[in-house]
Design a protein around this motif. Structure first.
Motif, PDB file in Angstrom:
ATOM      1  N   MET A 171     108.745 -81.840-115.052  1.00  0.00           N
ATOM      2  CA  MET A 171     108.455 -80.992-116.169  1.00  0.00           C
ATOM      3  C   MET A 171     108.567 -79.527-115.772  1.00  0.00           C
ATOM      4  SD  MET A 171     105.412 -83.262-117.702  1.00  0.00           S
ATOM      5  CE  MET A 171     105.327 -84.523-116.450  1.00  0.00           C
ATOM      6  N   GLY A 172     108.104 -79.244-114.571  1.00  0.00           N
ATOM      7  CA  GLY A 172     108.276 -77.885-114.067  1.00  0.00           C
ATOM      8  C   GLY A 172     109.746 -77.501-113.971  1.00  0.00           C
ATOM      9  N   TRP A 173     110.575 -78.521-113.712  1.00  0.00           N
ATOM     10  CA  TRP A 173     112.016 -78.288-113.616  1.00  0.00           C
ATOM     11  C   TRP A 173     112.551 -77.738-114.933  1.00  0.00           C
ATOM     12  CZ3 TRP A 173     116.377 -77.309-111.454  1.00  0.00           C
ATOM     13  CH2 TRP A 173     117.575 -77.625-112.085  1.00  0.00           C
ATOM     14  N   GLY A 203     108.125 -86.229-119.649  1.00  0.00           N
ATOM     15  CA  GLY A 203     106.872 -86.877-119.256  1.00  0.00           C
ATOM     16  C   GLY A 203     106.852 -88.347-119.621  1.00  0.00           C
ATOM     17  N   ARG A 204     107.346 -88.671-120.809  1.00  0.00           N
ATOM     18  CA  ARG A 204     107.407 -90.083-121.218  1.00  0.00           C
ATOM     19  C   ARG A 204     108.347 -90.884-120.317  1.00  0.00           C
ATOM     20  NH1 ARG A 204     106.730 -87.683-126.396  1.00  0.00           N
ATOM     21  NH2 ARG A 204     108.965 -87.415-126.678  1.00  0.00           N
ATOM     22  N   LEU A 205     109.465 -90.281-119.922  1.00  0.00           N
ATOM     23  CA  LEU A 205     110.398 -90.967-119.020  1.00  0.00           C
ATOM     24  C   LEU A 205     109.751 -91.235-117.660  1.00  0.00           C
ATOM     25  CD1 LEU A 205     113.755 -89.125-119.792  1.00  0.00           C
ATOM     26  CD2 LEU A 205     113.165 -91.497-120.329  1.00  0.00           C
ATOM     27  N   TRP A 206     109.039 -90.238-117.123  1.00  0.00           N
ATOM     28  CA  TRP A 206     108.356 -90.422-115.838  1.00  0.00           C
ATOM     29  C   TRP A 206     107.286 -91.506-115.942  1.00  0.00           C
ATOM     30  CZ3 TRP A 206     109.404 -89.044-111.015  1.00  0.00           C
ATOM     31  CH2 TRP A 206     110.328 -88.036-110.800  1.00  0.00           C
ATOM     32  N   ALA A 207     106.533 -91.501-117.033  1.00  0.00           N
ATOM     33  CA  ALA A 207     105.494 -92.519-117.226  1.00  0.00           C
ATOM     34  C   ALA A 207     106.116 -93.914-117.301  1.00  0.00           C
ATOM     35  CB  ALA A 207     104.687 -92.226-118.485  1.00  0.00           C
ATOM     36  N   ALA A 208     107.249 -94.037-117.982  1.00  0.00           N
ATOM     37  CA  ALA A 208     107.935 -95.329-118.075  1.00  0.00           C
ATOM     38  C   ALA A 208     108.426 -95.780-116.701  1.00  0.00           C
ATOM     39  CB  ALA A 208     109.098 -95.235-119.059  1.00  0.00           C
TER      40      ALA A 208
END
Length: 64
Positions: free
Chosen positions: A1-3, A33-38
């Motif tokens: 997200m910082g990216w 964020g949703r992609l990372w959580a998945a």
């Protein structure tokens, strides 16, 4: 997200392009964020499946 924030900053300051609307940037951050959580959920599921099957996971797989 910082990216995504860094990419936006570079676009404004370094490459002199138009800035994204704050809403668009926020939507991109939420989507990331949703992609990372998945991805984390998938890794946890694979790790659990490996334990159920009695298999060792590769050392590079994240342990939860």
């Amino acid at each position: 997200m910082g990216w995504l924030i860094w990419k936006e900053r570079n676009g404004r300051v370094v490459f002199d392009r138009e800035a994204s609307m704050p809403r668009v940037l926020a939507e991109s951050i939420l989507s990331e964020g949703r992609l990372w959580a998945a991805a984390v959920s998938l890794l946890r599921g694979l790790s659990s499946l490996g334990r159920l099957l009695g298999r060792k996971m590769s050392p590079h797989v994240i342990k939860f």
